[in-house]
Design a protein around this motif. Structure first.
Motif, PDB file in Angstrom:
ATOM      1  N   LEU A 286      44.031  36.776  59.801  1.00 40.42           N
ATOM      2  CA  LEU A 286      45.110  37.029  58.839  1.00 40.42           C
ATOM      3  C   LEU A 286      45.209  35.930  57.789  1.00 40.42           C
ATOM      4  N   SER A 287      44.161  35.090  57.693  1.00 36.74           N
ATOM      5  CA  SER A 287      44.224  33.931  56.788  1.00 36.74           C
ATOM      6  C   SER A 287      44.404  34.327  55.331  1.00 36.74           C
ATOM      7  N   ASN A 288      43.861  35.487  54.943  1.00 39.59           N
ATOM      8  CA  ASN A 288      43.987  35.909  53.539  1.00 39.59           C
ATOM      9  C   ASN A 288      45.412  36.321  53.172  1.00 39.59           C
ATOM     10  N   PHE A 289      46.265  36.523  54.179  1.00 37.42           N
ATOM     11  CA  PHE A 289      47.658  36.884  53.935  1.00 37.42           C
ATOM     12  C   PHE A 289      48.600  35.697  54.119  1.00 37.42           C
ATOM     13  N   HIS A 290      48.066  34.533  54.530  1.00 36.31           N
ATOM     14  CA  HIS A 290      48.891  33.349  54.750  1.00 36.31           C
ATOM     15  C   HIS A 290      48.942  32.459  53.511  1.00 36.31           C
ATOM     16  N   ASN A 291      49.804  31.464  53.545  1.00 39.99           N
ATOM     17  CA  ASN A 291      49.911  30.455  52.481  1.00 39.99           C
ATOM     18  C   ASN A 291      50.150  31.085  51.104  1.00 39.99           C
ATOM     19  N   SER A 292      51.041  32.065  51.063  1.00 42.79           N
ATOM     20  CA  SER A 292      51.443  32.715  49.794  1.00 42.79           C
ATOM     21  C   SER A 292      50.279  33.385  49.068  1.00 42.79           C
ATOM     22  N   GLN A 293      49.277  33.820  49.821  1.00 36.04           N
ATOM     23  CA  GLN A 293      48.124  34.480  49.193  1.00 36.04           C
ATOM     24  C   GLN A 293      48.270  35.997  49.123  1.00 36.04           C
ATOM     25  N   ALA A 294      49.225  36.548  49.854  1.00 41.27           N
ATOM     26  CA  ALA A 294      49.368  38.006  49.885  1.00 41.27           C
ATOM     27  C   ALA A 294      49.859  38.547  48.550  1.00 41.27           C
ATOM     28  N   PHE A 295      50.817  37.846  47.934  1.00 39.62           N
ATOM     29  CA  PHE A 295      51.389  38.275  46.653  1.00 39.62           C
ATOM     30  C   PHE A 295      51.262  37.127  45.661  1.00 39.62           C
TER      31      PHE A 295
ATOM     32  N   LYS B 216      40.238  35.142  45.989  1.00 40.69           N
ATOM     33  CA  LYS B 216      39.508  34.243  45.094  1.00 40.69           C
ATOM     34  C   LYS B 216      37.995  34.473  45.145  1.00 40.69           C
ATOM     35  N   ASP B 217      37.553  35.309  46.061  1.00 38.49           N
ATOM     36  CA  ASP B 217      36.123  35.514  46.272  1.00 38.49           C
ATOM     37  C   ASP B 217      35.460  36.071  45.010  1.00 38.49           C
ATOM     38  N   PRO B 218      34.371  35.433  44.541  1.00 41.73           N
ATOM     39  CA  PRO B 218      33.719  35.898  43.300  1.00 41.73           C
ATOM     40  C   PRO B 218      33.046  37.260  43.415  1.00 41.73           C
ATOM     41  N   THR B 219      32.867  37.774  44.642  1.00 46.84           N
ATOM     42  CA  THR B 219      32.212  39.075  44.783  1.00 46.84           C
ATOM     43  C   THR B 219      33.124  40.239  44.414  1.00 46.84           C
ATOM     44  N   LEU B 220      34.442  39.982  44.341  1.00 44.60           N
ATOM     45  CA  LEU B 220      35.355  41.053  43.934  1.00 44.60           C
ATOM     46  C   LEU B 220      35.139  41.385  42.468  1.00 44.60           C
ATOM     47  N   LEU B 221      35.579  42.561  42.077  1.00 49.81           N
ATOM     48  CA  LEU B 221      35.325  43.021  40.706  1.00 49.81           C
ATOM     49  C   LEU B 221      36.296  42.362  39.732  1.00 49.81           C
ATOM     50  N   THR B 222      35.911  41.160  39.274  1.00 57.67           N
ATOM     51  CA  THR B 222      36.802  40.417  38.386  1.00 57.67           C
ATOM     52  C   THR B 222      36.216  40.194  36.998  1.00 57.67           C
ATOM     53  N   SER B 223      35.036  40.766  36.712  1.00 54.83           N
ATOM     54  CA  SER B 223      34.338  40.461  35.454  1.00 54.83           C
ATOM     55  C   SER B 223      34.170  41.681  34.573  1.00 54.83           C
ATOM     56  N   ALA B 224      35.157  42.547  34.575  1.00 56.36           N
ATOM     57  CA  ALA B 224      35.027  43.785  33.794  1.00 56.36           C
ATOM     58  C   ALA B 224      34.846  43.509  32.312  1.00 56.36           C
ATOM     59  N   TYR B 225      35.608  42.517  31.783  1.00 54.30           N
ATOM     60  CA  TYR B 225      35.522  42.243  30.346  1.00 54.30           C
ATOM     61  C   TYR B 225      34.222  41.545  29.972  1.00 54.30           C
ATOM     62  N   ASP B 226      33.495  41.022  30.989  1.00 56.28           N
ATOM     63  CA  ASP B 226      32.234  40.344  30.721  1.00 56.28           C
ATOM     64  C   ASP B 226      31.032  41.257  30.940  1.00 56.28           C
ATOM     65  N   SER B 227      31.304  42.556  31.069  1.00 58.34           N
ATOM     66  CA  SER B 227      30.239  43.547  31.264  1.00 58.34           C
ATOM     67  C   SER B 227      29.407  43.260  32.513  1.00 58.34           C
ATOM     68  N   ASP B 228      30.058  42.781  33.581  1.00 62.92           N
ATOM     69  CA  ASP B 228      29.329  42.472  34.808  1.00 62.92           C
ATOM     70  C   ASP B 228      30.140  42.942  36.006  1.00 62.92           C
ATOM     71  N   VAL B 229      29.862  44.165  36.461  1.00 61.79           N
ATOM     72  CA  VAL B 229      30.558  44.695  37.622  1.00 61.79           C
ATOM     73  C   VAL B 229      29.654  44.511  38.835  1.00 61.79           C
TER      74      VAL B 229
END
Length: 531
Positions: free
Chosen positions: A185-194, A261-274
């Motif tokens: 559950l680490s990804n939901f701890h330390n105020s990371q859920a919201f 924060k993982d770079p593998t998530l789809l975070t580069s839509a505006y950079d034309s790199d999905v």
């Protein structure tokens, strides 16, 4: 062969060749499209796993209420135009025109090219698009039964993959795979859920809209289904327990296994790199690296399914628009096999044009299409709530009995009113998040409201055409003049008789089954479901 396919005529009609199991699987797996594989990661990266999960829960419940409201009308009036026909008949011709063309513009084909780019990056997206389009288009030319059968198996493969993914992901997260310690559950701890507050949470709605897009296809397919007064209610009831369950557990599993924060998530839509799908990433981290290409091959079925459904939905909507006088008459022609050839050809041409947009980069195009289809879907769903209220108002005004409706939605008028209210609130939230985003970018505001611009242009344009060219002064259809008889599966006062007949038929079948060996009864049930 070609002469049989092209022997189209406005006197021919589509065929009611889709069985109950086709419609059921369309409801269960048809909406598990490219959205859940592509945009779920972006929603988590944007606002955190808790916000993404909450967003999908809210939109999932909202969509289910839409399906219930739409299903009541589709079970009674099973027509290919579905909500477009209902909007023009129960509210105003302008609304029917707007919803029909708005739905036609929604398409997931560019998203299909993005998945395939990861699978075979040395091939251009438009080349992959043609490889997919040609065989799917050929299938559509044969018979609606071919669409129903192919979509049945595509959906079944998607459902099985989602189930396996959820099981593997949860076992991995709990540390059940040796040598691969899960995050728990680490990804939901330390105020990371919201994270990043309400504006980012509101932005995740558009990803959820895009993921859930297509749930209304069941109503469109009702126009070619066998015994729709039975199959449509069954498909509606299956939607909540399976679709919402799949989506919520999928987004929860991704959020548990991959940090925002993982770079593998789809975070580069505006950079034309999905990048790769988060579902693929979870399998890799769980130690199933060799299964990556198998997983992407299964994702290919989602692409084929999305393409298959896009051609079917858009062609049937064009057919309906043409036969109601809201599109060129030639698009209303159907061949002897019940296939609308001209409408399919126009849809093919439009699909090919969308791939030319990849010259600006697949990521940029995907982001704009995401906003266009997401907001357009929200506008369609909100309009369905209005149509449902008007339908019931006309039904009551004309002294009709609810016993004549094959399916009666529960909690009326709370559900359709809730649909309209939630649509307005989510629409406001979308606009607020676009304006409050830092740094402010006018492009984000335009992208958010581009779907609204299309909706308004279509609606206002038809109102002007209706007023000044057709000379019609009455815009809204009066309640007492609403047509409640055309295309109805049951005539006035027929509902009770049909239900009594069905009860007697069921009783006879049960008596027949009691005389058979249990193993033979089981085989018959399995055979009917599969074939």
């Amino acid at each position: 062969m070609w002469s049989r396919l092209t022997s189209a005529s406005p006197t021919h009609d589509t065929k009611r060749a889709m069985k109950s199991r086709h419609l059921m699987m369309l409801a269960i797996g048809g909406t598990i499209g490219t959205g859940i594989f592509l945009s779920a990661g972006s929603a988590i990266a944007l606002a955190g796993p808790g916000s993404a999960l909450l967003s999908y829960v809210v939109v999932g419940l909202f969509v289910y209420t839409v399906v219930i409201s739409l299903g009541e009308m589709a079970a009674m009036y099973p027509v290919s135009g579905a909500f477009s026909v209902f909007g023009g008949r129960f509210v105003s011709p302008a609304l029917g025109f707007t919803l029909g063309w708005n739905y036609w513009f929604q398409c997931e084909l560019t998203a299909a090219a993005i998945i395939l780019e990861f699978w075979a990056p040395h091939i251009q997206p438009w080349q992959w698009a043609l490889i997919i389009i040609v065989p799917v288009f050929a299938l559509q030319l044969i018979h609606v039964r071919v669409y129903g059968e192919s979509e049945y198996w595509f959906a079944l493969i998607k459902v099985l993959m989602i189930v396996i993914f959820i099981l593997v992901g949860l076992v991995y997260d709990w540390g059940g795979i040796k040598g691969h310690s899960g995050p728990g559950l680490s990804n939901f701890h330390n105020s990371q859920a919201f994270i990043w507050g309400f504006p980012n949470f509101a932005q995740t709605f558009v990803y959820a809209f895009y993921s859930f897009g297509g749930v209304e296809l069941v109503a469109v397919a009702a126009g070619e289904s066998d015994r729709p007064y039975k199959s449509v209610p069954r498909a509606i009831k299956a939607t909540f327990f399976r679709i919402v369950l799949f989506y919520i557990l999928t987004i929860l599993t991704i959020g548990l296994c991959i940090n925002w924060k993982d770079p593998t998530l789809l975070t580069s839509a505006y950079d034309s790199d999905v990048t790769a799908s988060p579902i693929t990433v979870v399998f890799q981290r769980a130690g199933f690296g060799a299964a990556v290409h198998v997983v992407n091959a299964v994702l290919l079925t989602a692409v084929l399914s999305a393409t298959n459904s896009a051609f079917y939905g858009s062609s049937r909507m064009l057919l309906s628009l043409a036969r109601s006088g809201r599109a060129p008459k030639v698009l209303g022609w159907v061949n002897k096999q019940g296939v609308p050839i001209p409408a399919l050809l126009v849809s093919l041409g439009a699909a090919c044009l969308t791939f030319l947009t990849t010259i600006w980069g697949e990521g940029v195009v995907f982001t704009w299409l995401l906003n266009l289809t997401g907001i357009s879907a929200l506008l369609v769903w909100g309009s369905i709530g209005v149509i449902s209220l008007r339908f019931r108002a006309a039904y009551h005004a004309q002294g009709r009995s609810l016993a004549d409706l094959p399916y009666v939605q529960p909690l009326f008028p709370i559900l359709p009113m809730g649909v309209v209210l939630l649509a307005v609130l989510m629409f406001i939230a979308e606009g607020y998040s676009a304006v409050k985003e830092q740094p402010f970018n006018a492009r984000n505001v335009v992208a958010t409201y581009i779907g609204v611009a299309l909706y308004l242009i279509l609606y206002v344009g038809y109102v002007v055409y209706e007023r000044f060219l057709l000379g019609r002064r009455q815009h809204i259809v009066p309640l007492l003049k609403v047509d409640l008889d055309t295309d109805a599966v049951w005539k006035r006062g027929e509902g009770l008789r049909v239900r009594e007949r069905d009860i007697l038929e069921k009783k006879v079948r049960e008596e027949d089954k009691s005389e058979r060996p249990p193993w033979k009864v089981w085989l018959v049930r399995v055979g009917r479901y599969i074939y």
